[in-house]
Design a protein around this motif. Structure first.
Motif, mmCIF file in Angstrom:
data_model
loop_
_atom_site.group_PDB
_atom_site.id
_atom_site.type_symbol
_atom_site.label_atom_id
_atom_site.label_comp_id
_atom_site.label_asym_id
_atom_site.label_seq_id
_atom_site.Cartn_x
_atom_site.Cartn_y
_atom_site.Cartn_z
ATOM 1 N N ALA A 173 -100.790 -22.505 13.168
ATOM 2 C CA ALA A 173 -101.054 -21.411 12.221
ATOM 3 C C ALA A 173 -100.196 -20.224 12.625
ATOM 4 O O ALA A 173 -99.885 -20.041 13.797
ATOM 5 C CB ALA A 173 -102.527 -21.022 12.225
ATOM 6 N N GLY A 174 -99.803 -19.413 11.635
ATOM 7 C CA GLY A 174 -99.027 -18.209 11.922
ATOM 8 C C GLY A 174 -97.548 -18.493 12.098
ATOM 9 O O GLY A 174 -97.143 -19.620 12.411
ATOM 10 N N SER A 175 -96.734 -17.448 11.916
ATOM 11 C CA SER A 175 -95.280 -17.616 12.022
ATOM 12 C C SER A 175 -94.609 -16.498 12.808
ATOM 13 O O SER A 175 -93.399 -16.520 13.002
ATOM 14 C CB SER A 175 -94.659 -17.690 10.617
ATOM 15 N N ASP A 176 -95.361 -15.511 13.264
ATOM 16 C CA ASP A 176 -94.798 -14.392 14.015
ATOM 17 C C ASP A 176 -95.678 -14.070 15.214
ATOM 18 O O ASP A 176 -96.848 -14.434 15.262
ATOM 19 C CB ASP A 176 -94.678 -13.136 13.136
ATOM 20 N N GLY A 177 -95.080 -13.338 16.165
ATOM 21 C CA GLY A 177 -95.855 -12.900 17.322
ATOM 22 C C GLY A 177 -95.877 -13.930 18.428
ATOM 23 O O GLY A 177 -95.193 -14.965 18.374
ATOM 24 N N PRO A 178 -96.674 -13.683 19.478
ATOM 25 C CA PRO A 178 -96.738 -14.600 20.610
ATOM 26 C C PRO A 178 -97.344 -15.934 20.195
ATOM 27 O O PRO A 178 -98.052 -16.027 19.186
ATOM 28 C CB PRO A 178 -97.651 -13.862 21.599
ATOM 29 N N LEU A 179 -97.064 -16.960 20.982
ATOM 30 C CA LEU A 179 -97.602 -18.292 20.724
ATOM 31 C C LEU A 179 -98.829 -18.509 21.599
ATOM 32 O O LEU A 179 -98.732 -18.534 22.830
ATOM 33 C CB LEU A 179 -96.548 -19.359 21.032
ATOM 34 N N LEU A 180 -99.982 -18.654 20.974
ATOM 35 C CA LEU A 180 -101.209 -18.950 21.696
ATOM 36 C C LEU A 180 -101.362 -20.465 21.757
ATOM 37 O O LEU A 180 -101.552 -21.118 20.726
ATOM 38 C CB LEU A 180 -102.422 -18.325 21.005
#
Length: 354
Positions: A39-46
């Motif tokens: 999920a998501g496409s920006d920011g840090p990778l959790l």
């Protein structure tokens, strides 16, 4: 209080994640295939690592919660032997192998230059996150979050775990029955999470096939909840009527991994402390007298610790919003992520009200 007519039907992963992928790792003639959800496409990778017996879907509700608070990417993976991951040596649960799996999956997805990584693990997954960080298997790692991983209590619980496993239902009549059992037994105390995550814990098989299998036992990780002995035979298939029915069994028999249990947790505390990264330890509260105030420091060797409101061992499932709040605060404090505009707005409104 229970709802009068609660809905125990399963819910699709699509309600919480953007995509599902099967990631091949290793040489072309001997590949392991790991199921991941993103999920998501920006920011840090959790990078989210689940506990023993669970699957990546145990992070579903948490994923929606954290994505509403900060800009981030999420990758939740089914560990070897769990969920829909298929590996050649599914009985190798050593910390060395499992932490290498994590690194291999991230490299397969992002190459040698992944986004900044925050490893987040629950139970056994927390121990694997600690080992992955401690051995610098992913140099892009900037932060570490361990959820309900305390070496002492985990080691104590190992003595009781086999009896705990044997005491659980071996099969269910339907997925709905399994979800209902998981909530009423206290394995997962949040119905919304149980409806999506139990799909990753049990699998459908024909009754004849099930009879030829060894009796698998579930695991809810390394904590025995002695005060919640809910068991109802109506959830389990009646053997006399099972011949023509479909049954649902646990995907993994962790009792066979007993030789690895000690290695999962022994020495984890020192490894956690020695990781020269910003660290957060989240613990499940056991009574109302415990506070959920962060303590500690982020200087080398120190860490942030937060005790959450009373919940079961499946912390991120029972209290996904509280876990997301704690993780979001950790990410913002260390400037790993930016707050969502909605989050900033609500924080400003709260300040004005005060």
């Amino acid at each position: 209080m229970w709802e009068e007519n609660p809905d125990y039907s399963p819910v699709s992963w699509r309600e919480y994640f953007d995509q599902m992928e099967d990631v091949a790792v290793g040489a072309s003639d001997s590949r392991d295939v790991f199921r991941i959800y993103k999920a998501g496409s920006d920011g840090p990778l959790l990078v989210l690592l689940h506990g023993g017996g669970h699957s990546a879907l145990s992070w579903a509700v948490f994923t929606t919660a954290i994505a509403s608070k900060v800009t981030c990417r999420v990758l939740a993976m089914d560990l070897r032997g769990h969920g829909d991951t298929l590996v050649r040596q599914s009985d190798d649960f050593s910390t060395q192998t499992m932490s290498s799996d994590v690194a291999n999956v991230i490299r397969a997805c992002y190459g040698e230059t992944p986004p900044p990584i925050v490893l987040i693990g629950h139970g056994v997954g927390g121990a694997i996150a600690v080992h992955t960080a401690s051995n610098t298997l992913l140099p892009a790692t900037v932060g570490l979050v361990a959820i309900d991983v305390v070496e002492g209590s985990a080691m104590d619980a190992l003595h009781s775990i086999q009896n705990f496993l044997k005491g659980r239902p071996k099969s269910f009549k339907s997925m709905d029955h399994a979800i209902e059992w998981s909530v009423k037994s206290g394995q997962i105390r949040n119905l919304e999470s149980a409806r999506v995550s139990m799909v990753g814990q049990i699998k459908r098989c024909e009754a004849e096939e099930a009879d030829t299998l060894e009796q698998p036992s579930p695991v809810t990780d390394m904590v025995v909840e002695r005060n919640e002995e809910f068991y109802d035979q109506s959830y389990v298939n009646d053997k006399e009527n099972a011949a023509s029915e479909t049954v649902y069994r646990w995907r993994i028999d962790l009792s066979k991994s007993e030789k690895y249990w000690d290695g999962w947790f022994r020495g984890t505390s020192n490894l956690f402390l020695s990781c020269n990264l910003p660290k957060l330890l989240l613990l499940a509260g056991v009574n109302e007298s415990q506070t959920d105030s962060p303590v500690g420091s982020s200087s080398p060797g120190k860490f942030m610790m937060q005790v959450l409101p009373p919940c079961g061992h499946a912390v991120q499932e029972d209290k996904p919003e509280k876990v997301a709040e704690a993780v979001a605060a950790f990410l913002l404090r260390h400037k790993f992520a930016e707050a969502r505009r909605e989050t900033k707005k609500s924080e400003k409104e709260n300040c004005n009200e005060n």
